[in-house]
Motif scaffolding. Structure first.
Motif, PDB file in Angstrom:
ATOM      1  N   PRO A 189      19.065  49.549  37.505  1.00 48.19           N
ATOM      2  CA  PRO A 189      19.550  50.605  38.463  1.00 48.19           C
ATOM      3  C   PRO A 189      21.205  50.893  38.518  1.00 48.19           C
ATOM      4  CG  PRO A 189      18.068  48.645  39.446  1.00 48.19           C
ATOM      5  CD  PRO A 189      18.324  48.125  37.451  1.00 48.19           C
ATOM      6  N   THR A 190      22.264  50.285  38.076  1.00 44.60           N
ATOM      7  CA  THR A 190      22.913  49.861  38.084  1.00 44.60           C
ATOM      8  C   THR A 190      23.866  51.368  37.487  1.00 44.60           C
ATOM      9  OG1 THR A 190      23.855  48.190  38.746  1.00 44.60           O
ATOM     10  CG2 THR A 190      25.826  50.033  37.913  1.00 44.60           C
ATOM     11  N   MET A 212      16.565  38.328  38.599  1.00 42.74           N
ATOM     12  CA  MET A 212      16.429  37.739  40.186  1.00 42.74           C
ATOM     13  C   MET A 212      15.701  36.821  40.662  1.00 42.74           C
ATOM     14  SD  MET A 212      16.802  41.849  41.732  1.00 42.74           S
ATOM     15  CE  MET A 212      17.718  41.598  43.183  1.00 42.74           C
ATOM     16  N   TRP A 254      23.578  47.063  34.442  1.00 46.19           N
ATOM     17  CA  TRP A 254      23.231  45.979  35.811  1.00 46.19           C
ATOM     18  C   TRP A 254      23.382  44.646  35.998  1.00 46.19           C
ATOM     19  CZ3 TRP A 254      18.493  43.087  36.659  1.00 46.19           C
ATOM     20  CH2 TRP A 254      17.840  42.877  37.902  1.00 46.19           C
ATOM     21  N   PHE A 308      26.995  44.587  36.802  1.00 45.23           N
ATOM     22  CA  PHE A 308      27.823  44.909  38.811  1.00 45.23           C
ATOM     23  C   PHE A 308      26.238  44.668  39.925  1.00 45.23           C
ATOM     24  CE2 PHE A 308      29.965  48.118  35.713  1.00 45.23           C
ATOM     25  CZ  PHE A 308      30.923  47.885  36.036  1.00 45.23           C
ATOM     26  N   GLY A 309      25.065  44.348  39.173  1.00 41.71           N
ATOM     27  CA  GLY A 309      24.097  44.515  39.866  1.00 41.71           C
ATOM     28  C   GLY A 309      24.090  42.611  40.280  1.00 41.71           C
ATOM     29  N   GLN A 348      33.193  41.142  40.236  1.00 44.72           N
ATOM     30  CA  GLN A 348      32.258  41.765  40.563  1.00 44.72           C
ATOM     31  C   GLN A 348      30.922  40.853  41.612  1.00 44.72           C
ATOM     32  OE1 GLN A 348      31.488  44.577  40.971  1.00 44.72           O
ATOM     33  NE2 GLN A 348      29.121  45.183  41.021  1.00 44.72           N
ATOM     34  N   ALA A 373      30.916  42.596  45.713  1.00 44.13           N
ATOM     35  CA  ALA A 373      29.769  43.278  45.833  1.00 44.13           C
ATOM     36  C   ALA A 373      29.217  41.958  46.483  1.00 44.13           C
ATOM     37  CB  ALA A 373      28.944  43.598  44.985  1.00 44.13           C
ATOM     38  N   LYS A 374      29.689  40.919  46.734  1.00 47.14           N
ATOM     39  CA  LYS A 374      28.757  40.244  47.845  1.00 47.14           C
ATOM     40  C   LYS A 374      27.247  39.787  47.657  1.00 47.14           C
ATOM     41  CE  LYS A 374      31.231  40.944  52.175  1.00 47.14           C
ATOM     42  NZ  LYS A 374      31.473  40.762  53.629  1.00 47.14           N
ATOM     43  N   ILE A 375      27.053  39.491  46.015  1.00 48.54           N
ATOM     44  CA  ILE A 375      26.139  39.359  45.457  1.00 48.54           C
ATOM     45  C   ILE A 375      25.161  38.191  44.988  1.00 48.54           C
ATOM     46  CG2 ILE A 375      24.400  39.484  42.991  1.00 48.54           C
ATOM     47  CD1 ILE A 375      27.344  42.007  42.023  1.00 48.54           C
ATOM     48  N   ARG A 387      25.438  33.683  47.286  1.00 49.08           N
ATOM     49  CA  ARG A 387      26.746  33.741  48.574  1.00 49.08           C
ATOM     50  C   ARG A 387      27.978  33.240  47.759  1.00 49.08           C
ATOM     51  NH1 ARG A 387      26.736  28.668  47.954  1.00 49.08           N
ATOM     52  NH2 ARG A 387      24.555  27.270  47.619  1.00 49.08           N
ATOM     53  N   PRO A 388      29.160  32.828  49.146  1.00 58.32           N
ATOM     54  CA  PRO A 388      29.465  32.162  48.705  1.00 58.32           C
ATOM     55  C   PRO A 388      29.880  30.515  48.090  1.00 58.32           C
ATOM     56  CG  PRO A 388      30.773  32.735  51.192  1.00 58.32           C
ATOM     57  CD  PRO A 388      28.647  33.552  50.304  1.00 58.32           C
ATOM     58  N   ARG A 437      32.867  27.595  53.389  1.00 57.44           N
ATOM     59  CA  ARG A 437      32.712  28.791  52.163  1.00 57.44           C
ATOM     60  C   ARG A 437      34.004  29.294  52.016  1.00 57.44           C
ATOM     61  NH1 ARG A 437      28.347  31.830  56.416  1.00 57.44           N
ATOM     62  NH2 ARG A 437      26.795  30.161  55.760  1.00 57.44           N
TER      63      ARG A 437
END
Lengths: 572, 555
Positions: free
Chosen positions: A252-253, A282, A352, A355-356, A487, A491-493, A495-496, A531
Motif C-alpha cells: 500500500p505505501t 497486521m 509499507w 511507513f504503514g 513514524q 502517523a498514530k499507527i 495506540r500510545p 498515555r
C-alpha cells in the motif's frame, strides 16, 4: 535462577564433550539440514515440520495463505512459549524470496529458525532472545515463483513475479508468448547468430562471452535475446510470458498504478500472496522489527523507496546505527537508501512495513560478486560478466555455463544457444551459501536484539500531607529502537503506550517533562491511566500521579510493540 | 479542499447528526436492503433486459448487488457504462434513484433503449455500501458516510467507544454549543440560529465552542472522537489516497466493498464510462483541467490533474448533465483524496462522472448576493437560508441541556436534523430517475464505435493481392481517453487480417492502433499470397469501442 545455571552448566559440559563442530553452526543438531543447496516449497514445508516436531515448546507453524498456483505460504513462529505470553513479546518478522527467482532468501530465513532452535539453552544470547522475543519467519512469500525458478526452464531473472496471467504487450491475449527452452536443458540461456555484419565478437579473454566490436571492426555475431519463439505469430519473440507483475510493487505505501510503477498490478494487495502476508503482519501488532531478503548485489536497503517520503528523524538514527553495523558484519555489503542509492520503488514491501506499520525494516540484497575474488564491485550496475566467467572457469570448473551449441530456429534459421545457468550470478555457489545464511542471520539477530526492552524503576513515593502522595515512576528502554518509532507516533499507527496505577486512587496524572524543575504535562481524562508517546531508544520516560490511599500499589506499562512490564510500590 | 454544498451544510451546522428525521412520511420512498434486493430481482424477472447477480459481500455480510442490463450476445464483454450508487453510508437518495433507473431501463420498452441495449451494456451497482445505508432504516437514524465496520478512529486501541449521545432525549443527534471564550464561534446576528466563525479582523471574539451532541464516554478528555461507523469507502480508493486518515481505512481498497468494485473493474476492461452517485460532484461543478506543467514532470510520475485533452469530454458530458437538472455551478470541483470516481479516471482511464443526484439547489447567481458576506461561511449561510425557507420544520432551535463534562457552563443543543439537507422531495424521485436514465442513454450514444470500411483487393499477380481497408471511429468520443492510453487500461484497437488460406507476405498481420479520435481513420494495406476465390476477413476490435469485421472474396 540457581537451577537454571546448573542446567546450563550441565548442558555446556555435555555439549562440550561431544562437540566436534566448528564454532558457528551447532554440532550434533537435532535436525540435520544441508545449507549448501536450495529447497523447493514442499521441501521447505517439510523442514519446518521437522523443526516443529523436534522443538515442540519452541515452535508453532502457521498457514499464512495460499498462492495463485495453490501452494501453501507457511510461517514458523519461534520463541520460548513457556516463558511469557508470546503475543505480547516484541516480535521480529523475517521473510524471503518475494521475487520467485531470488531463492536464497528462504534458506537464510530458515537457517535463522534452525540456528535459534538448535542453540536454545546452549548459546546464552540465543536463549535470552527466545525467552524475551518472538520470531515470525516466512521463508518464502512467493512459492509459485520459487518453484518455477527451481523446476521450470528459467534464467537467473525469472520467474520474478507470480503466475496470474497479465497482458504485457497489450494485445488482449494473456501470457501467450514466453521463453522456450529450445535445447531442453532446463535453463533459459541466450541465442546468437553468426553474421559478419553483426556488432558483437568473441571476448578474447573469456571466449565463451561476446563483447561489442570496435566501431571500425567487422563483427561475428548478432545477439537475438533469450531462448524463445514467436509463439503467437505477431512478429515478436518472448514479449508476453508467464505472470508479468512484481509482488514487491503491490504494497500500500505510495502505491502507484502500473503506468507509473511497472508491475504494480491492479491495486495494493490485489495479489493473494501479498494480501495474506499483509494480514499476517497486521494480525501481529507486537511486531517491532522486520527483515526482508532479496537478491542480489550486497545491499542493506532502507526506505524510502521514493524521494518525497520522509523517514522520521529519530528513526534515521536507528537505521544508521543498525545499517553501519551490518556493513561490518556483511563484508562487501553497503548500507543504502533505496530510492537514492538504487532506484525508485513505489509500493514496495519495506516501505509499507516502515511507513504503514511503523516498523524498522531492512531489505537485504543477498549475494555480492565481491565475494567471488574478495574484490570490490563497482556499484550495482557494473558489468561483471567477465569476472563471473573467470570464477566459473577457475572455481566451478565451467559447470555454471551452458556451452554454445547449434540450433535450427524456425524464424532466425541457424543460431547458437548458450550462456550462464539460472542458478549462477544471483545466487551464491554451494560453498558460499552457508556463509551467506549465517552472516545475514547474525545481522538480523543484532537488529532483533535492538527491539525495545522495557523496565520500570521502583516508584518514588513522596508524602504531600493530608493523606496525599505523589508517586513518580520512570520507564526505561535498554535498547536502540523506541517502544514506538517516530513514524508510529507521527502517523498514530499503534495506540500510545499506557501506564496505569492500581491499588490506590489516582486524583491527578501527568507526564514529567523535567524531573528537576517539576514540569508536567497534565493528562486529560481519567487520571488512573497515562498515555505516553513512547519510551525512547536507550532512554526513559517519567510519569507521576497524585494519589490517595494506603498500602501496596502496582504500576503497569503496556506497550503494543514493547510488551508489558510491572512494578509494585507501597504508600505508607 | 472545498466540500460540496450539502457537505458544507452538514459540516458547519450539524457535523455528524443522528436520530429520526422529523419529516417522517407515512410510507418511506426508500428501500431497505431486503426491499431493494427483492424489488430488483422482481424487475429482472419481469422478462426485461436486466439480470441481478452478487458481486461481493459487505463487512456485515449483506450482498453487494450488480445489475447487468443488455440483450443479445456477450453482454458482459461489450462496451459498457458503469453506474454506482450508495458508496457513502448516507447515499440513500442516489441509491434510490439508481434503483428506479434500473427499473426504467430494464423494461427496454422504447425503440431507442432497445437499440442501445442490443449493442451496449449498462452495469449498475445500486448500493455499494449496504451496511451504511441500512442505518437510515434503523432505530435512531444516523447520517454518516461510513460503513459498519468497527474502526479505531482515534487510535487509542479501542473501537467505536465514544460516539455521539442524545443528551436531550429527542431521538436525534444534533449539534451542541458550549459557551466558552476559548471557542472560535459566534451566533450570527442576521440569520437566526446560524453559527459562524468569529471574524477576528473585524474585532469579533469567539464565544462558543461548537461540536456534535455528545459526551466523553470513555474518559479520555475528548468528545465523540470514535463513534460507530467505520471507513468512508469514498476515501478508500487508490488515487491520491490519504494514509492514516481518520476514516480512510488501513490501506487502499482495504474494505470488502471497495475490493468488490475494484475486482469488477479489473475484470471488465470494457467499461468505457462511469457515473457515480456520491457527494463529490464533477457534473454540476466542473473539474478544472491541468494547467501546463512547468517544469515538465518525469514521464513516470503520477498524474494529479485532469488531462487537458480529456477535459473536453468531461466538460461536454457535464454540460449535458447540467442541462437536465437546471442546476449550475461553475466553480471548479475538487478531487477527492481516495475517491472512487477519481480512481476510475486516474487509474483506469474511464470517463468518470459523479454527482449526488440531488443537492440543495445552488445557482451561480445566488452566490453573488452573498459575495460580500463572511467569506468562508458564505456557502453554509446560503444553505442555511435555503433550508429555513424550504424545510423549516427540520430545524431544532438551540435549547439548554445539562452536561456532565461542562459543569457550570451554558450548553445548548440544536441544528438541522439528520438527512434533512441531502434528501430530495419524495415526489421528485421518479423524475430524477428518468433524467438520469436519459443521461445514461446519451452517454451510450456518444460511445466510440469502430468500423471496418472500404475493404478492397487489387490483383498483383495470379495469386498475389494487395488488400486495403480503413478502420474508423464512428462514435462521438475517442476510442481511448488520454489517461486511458497513458495507463494502458484502454487497450489499443487491434486490427487483424485473416486470409482463410494463404499467407500475409507483406504488412503486419496484427496492427495495434493506440487511439482513434472521433471520426478518426486508419488506412491499412497488406500483400497476401492466396488463390483466387479465397475469403479474406479484416477484424477490428477493442474492449471499449466494440468490434467490427468485413469480409471479401479475392477475385
Amino acid at each position: 535462577m540457581l537451577k537454571r545455571l546448573i542446567m546450563l552448566a550441565l548442558l555446556a559440559a555435555t555439549a562440550g564433550a561431544q562437540d566436534l563442530g566448528a564454532r558457528g553452526a551447532p554440532a550434533n543438531a537435532k535436525v540435520e539440514i544441508r545449507w549448501d543447496r536450495f529447497y523447493d516449497n514442499k521441501e521447505l514445508g517439510e523442514l519446518m515440520e521437522k523443526l516443529a516436531a523436534a522443538f515442540p515448546g519452541l515452535t508453532k507453524l502457521h498457514a499464512v495463505g495460499v498462492s495463485v498456483g495453490g501452494r501453501a505460504i507457511r510461517a514458523i513462529e519461534v520463541t520460548n512459549f513457556a516463558k511469557g505470553d508470546a503475543a505480547r513479546k516484541a516480535g521480529f518478522y523475517i521473510d524471503g524470496n518475494i521475487h520467485g527467482n531470488e531463492v536464497q532468501g528462504a534458506e537464510v530465513a530458515l537457517y535463522t529458525a534452525w540456528y535459534l532452535l538448535e542453540n536454545y539453552g546452549k548459546v546464552a544470547m540465543v536463549t535470552e532472545l527466545m525467552d524475551t522475543r518472538v520470531f515470525y519467519i516466512v521463508p518464502t512469500i512467493n512459492p509459485d515463483g520459487r518453484d518455477s525458478f527451481l523446476h521450470d526452464p528459467n534464467d537467473a531473472h525469472s520467474l520474478r513475479g507470480g503466475v496470474m496471467p497479465w497482458d504485457e504487450d497489450g494485445d488482449g491475449r494473456f501470457d501467450e508468448d514466453g521463453n522456450d527452452d529450445l535445447d531442453g536443458d532446463g535453463n533459459i540461456t541466450q541465442m546468437r547468430r553468426r553474421n559478419p555484419h553483426g556488432r558483437w565478437k568473441t571476448d578474447p579473454k573469456e571466449p565463451r562471452l561476446l563483447v561489442p566490436c570496435e566501431a571500425d571492426e567487422e563483427g561475428e555475431f548478432d545477439r537475438l535475446g533469450e531462448e524463445g519463439l514467436d509463439n503467437d505469430g505477431d512478429g515478436e519473440v518472448n514479449e508476453d510470458g508467464p505472470g508479468g507483475y512484481d509482488p514487491n510493487r503491490n504494497w500500500p505505501t505510495d502505491w502507484q498504478p502500473p503506468y507509473v510503477q511497472g508491475g504494480a498490478h491492479d491495486y495494493p494487495f490485489s495479489l493473494p500472496e501479498t494480501r495474506a502476508v499483509g494480514k499476517f503482519f497486521m494480525d501481529r501488532p507486537n511486531i517491532a522489527g522486520a527483515q526482508s531478503y532479496h537478491n542480489n548485489g550486497g545491499m542493506i536497503l532502507r526506505p524510502p523507496g521514493q524521494q518525497n517520503a520522509v523517514v522520521q528523524g529519530g528513526d534515521v538514527g536507528v537505521y544508521d546505527t543498525l545499517g553501519r553495523k551490518g556493513e561490518q558484519m556483511l563484508p562487501g555489503y553497503r548500507y543504502m537508501i533505496l530510492w537514492k542509492d538504487l532506484y525508485t520503488v513505489w509500493g514496495g514491501e519495506v516501505d509499507w512495513l516502515y511507513f504503514g506499520r511503523g516498523v524498522i525494516t531492512f531489505t537485504n540484497e543477498l549475494w555480492t560478486e565481491a565475494n567471488m575474488f574478495r574484490t570490490a564491485v563497482a556499484g550495482p550496475w557494473a558489468d561483471t560478466r567477465a569476472d563471473r566467467a573467470r570464477f566459473d572457469r577457475l572455481l566451478l570448473l565451467k559447470d555454471a555455463f551452458v556451452d554454445w551449441k547449434a540450433f535450427k530456429h524456425p524464424t532466425y534459421g541457424d543460431v547458437e544457444i548458450g550462456g550462464f545457468k539460472k542458478n549462477f550470478g544471483r545466487t551464491p555457489p554451494s560453498f558460499l551459501l552457508e556463509e551467506e545464511c549465517h552472516r545475514n542471520m547474525a545481522f538480523t539477530l543484532f537488529h532483533a536484539d535492538q527491539m525495545p526492552k522495557l523496565s520500570l524503576d521502583a516508584p518514588d513515593v513522596k508524602s504531600l500531607g493530608d493523606g496525599l502522595f505523589k508517586v513518580r515512576v520512570t520507564a526505561r528502554n535498554a535498547r536502540i529502537i523506541p517502544s514506538r518509532t517516530g513514524q508510529d507516533v507521527v502517523a498514530k499507527i499503534s495506540r500510545p503506550d499506557e501506564l496505569t496505577i492500581d491499588g490506590v486512587t489516582a486524583l491527578s496524572a501527568g507526564i514529567v517533562r523535567d524531573r528537576d524543575f517539576n514540569r508536567v504535562d497534565f493528562q486529560p481524562g481519567k487520571p488512573s491511566r497515562i498515555r505516553i508517546e513512547a519510551v525512547p531508544g536507550m532512554g526513559e520516560a517519567t510519569v507521576e500521579w497524585i494519589v490517595k490511599g494506603h498500602g501496596d500499589f502496582r504500576v503497569t506499562l503496556d506497550s503494543v510493540k514493547g510488551g508489558v512490564v510491572e512494578v509494585t510500590g507501597k504508600v505508607p | 479542499m472545498r466540500a460540496s454544498m450539502s457537505r458544507v451544510l452538514v459540516a458547519a451546522v450539524t457535523f455528524l447528526t443522528a436520530g429520526i428525521p422529523a419529516a417522517a412520511e407515512d410510507a418511506s420512498p426508500y428501500r431497505t436492503f431486503d426491499q431493494l434486493a427483492t424489488s430488483l430481482r422482481a424487475a429482472a424477472g419481469a422478462g426485461g433486459a436486466a439480470r441481478v447477480s452478487v458481486m461481493g459481500k459487505s463487512s456485515e455480510g449483506l450482498d453487494v448487488l450488480l445489475v447487468t442490463i443488455g440483450t443479445g450476445k456477450d453482454v458482459d464483454r461489450r462496451p459498457a457504462v458503469l453506474v454506482i450508487a450508495g458508496v457513502e453510508g448516507d447515499g440513500v437518495a442516489g441509491s434510490e434513484i439508481a434503483a428506479r433507473l434500473v427499473e426504467e431501463l430494464a423494461k427496454a420498452g422504447d425503440e431507442r433503449t432497445a437499440k442501445l441495449l442490443a449493442e451496449r451494456t449498462i452495469f449498475v451497482i445500486p448500493r455499494l455500501n449496504p451496511d451504511g445505508i441500512e442505518r437510515y432504516f434503523g432505530a435512531g437514524k444516523r447520517q454518516d458516510a461510513g460503513t459498519a465496520r468497527k474502526w479505531d478512529e482515534d487510535r487509542d486501541g479501542a473501537e467505536d467507544e465514544d460516539g455521539p449521545d442524545d443528551l436531550d432525549g429527542d431521538g436525534v443527534i444534533l449539534m451542541m454549543r458550549v459557551e466558552d471564550p476559548a471557542g472560535e464561534w459566534v451566533a450570527d446576528e442576521k440569520d437566526a440560529g446560524f453559527m459562524r466563525k468569529a471574524d477576528l479582523v473585524r474585532g469579533e471574539h469567539g464565544a462558543w465552542k461548537v461540536m456534535t451532541e455528545g459526551k466523553d464516554d470513555d474518559g479520555d478528555g475528548a468528545l465523540n472522537e470514535d463513534g460507530p461507523g467505520g471507513v468512508d469507502l469514498n476515501s478508500n480508493f487508490t488515487w491520491n489516497y490519504r494514509f492514516h486518515g481518520p476514516r480512510t481505512g488501513p490501506y487502499q481498497v482495504s474494505e470488502p466493498e471497495s475490493r468488490a468494485v475494484m475486482d469488477f473493474v479489473a475484470a471488465h476492461p470494457n467499461i468505457e464510462a462511469a457515473f457515480t452517485f456520491s457527494s463529490n460532484d464533477n457534473c454540476v461543478r466542473q473539474v478544472a483541467p491541468a494547467p501546463p506543467p512547468n517544469p515538465l514532470p518525469d514521464p513516470g510520475s503520477p498524474v494529479m490533474a485532469l488531462d487537458a485533452g480529456d477535459a473536453l469530454w468531461f466538460a461536454k458530458s457535464a454540460e449535458t448533465y447540467r442541462g437536465k437538472f437546471g442546476r449550475d455551478r461553475i466553480d471548479p470541483a475538487p478531487f477527492r483524496e481516495g475517491g472512487l470516481a477519481e480512481c476510475l479516471y486516474f487509474h483506469w482511464g474511464i470517463l468518470s462522472l459523479s454527482s449526488p443526484g440531488w443537492s440543495v439547489p445552488w445557482k451561480a447567481g445566488d452566490a453573488n448576493g452573498l459575495a460580500n458576506e463572511d467569506g468562508p461561511s458564505r456557502e453554509a449561510r446560503w444553505a442555511h437560508r435555503w433550508m429555513r425557507e424550504n424545510r423549516a420544520s427540520e430545524w431544532v432551535e438551540w435549547h439548554a441541556v445539562t452536561h456532565p463534562d461542562f459543569p457550570g457552563k451554558k450548553v445548548e443543543v440544536g441544528g438541522w436534523k439528520p438527512f434533512s439537507s441531502i434528501l430530495p422531495q419524495a415526489s421528485s424521485l421518479d423524475s430524477l430517475a428518468t433524467k438520469h436514465a436519459d443521461f445514461v442513454r446519451e452517454m451510450l450514444e456518444a460511445f466510440p464505435r469502430v468500423a471496418v470500411k472500404g475493404l478492397a483487393a487489387k490483383k498483383l499477380d495470379a495469386a498475389l493481392w494487395e488488400i486495403t481497408a480503413t478502420v474508423t471511429n464512428d462514435g462521438a468520443w475517442p476510442t481511448a481517453l488520454r489517461q486511458g492510453e497513458r495507463t494502458r487500461r484502454a487497450r489499443a484497437v487491434r486490427i487483424d487480417v485473416v486470409p482463410a488460406v494463404g499467407e500475409v507476405v507483406a504488412g503486419e498481420r496484427t496492427t495495434l492502433v493506440p487511439v482513434l479520435a472521433p471520426g478518426g481513420v486508419r488506412e491499412l494495406k497488406w500483400v497476401v499470397k492466396a488463390a483466387e476465390g479465397t475469403e479474406v476477413e479484416v477484424k477490428a476490435e477493442t474492449d471499449r469501442a466494440g468490434a467490427a469485421t468485413a469480409k471479401m472474396t479475392l477475385k
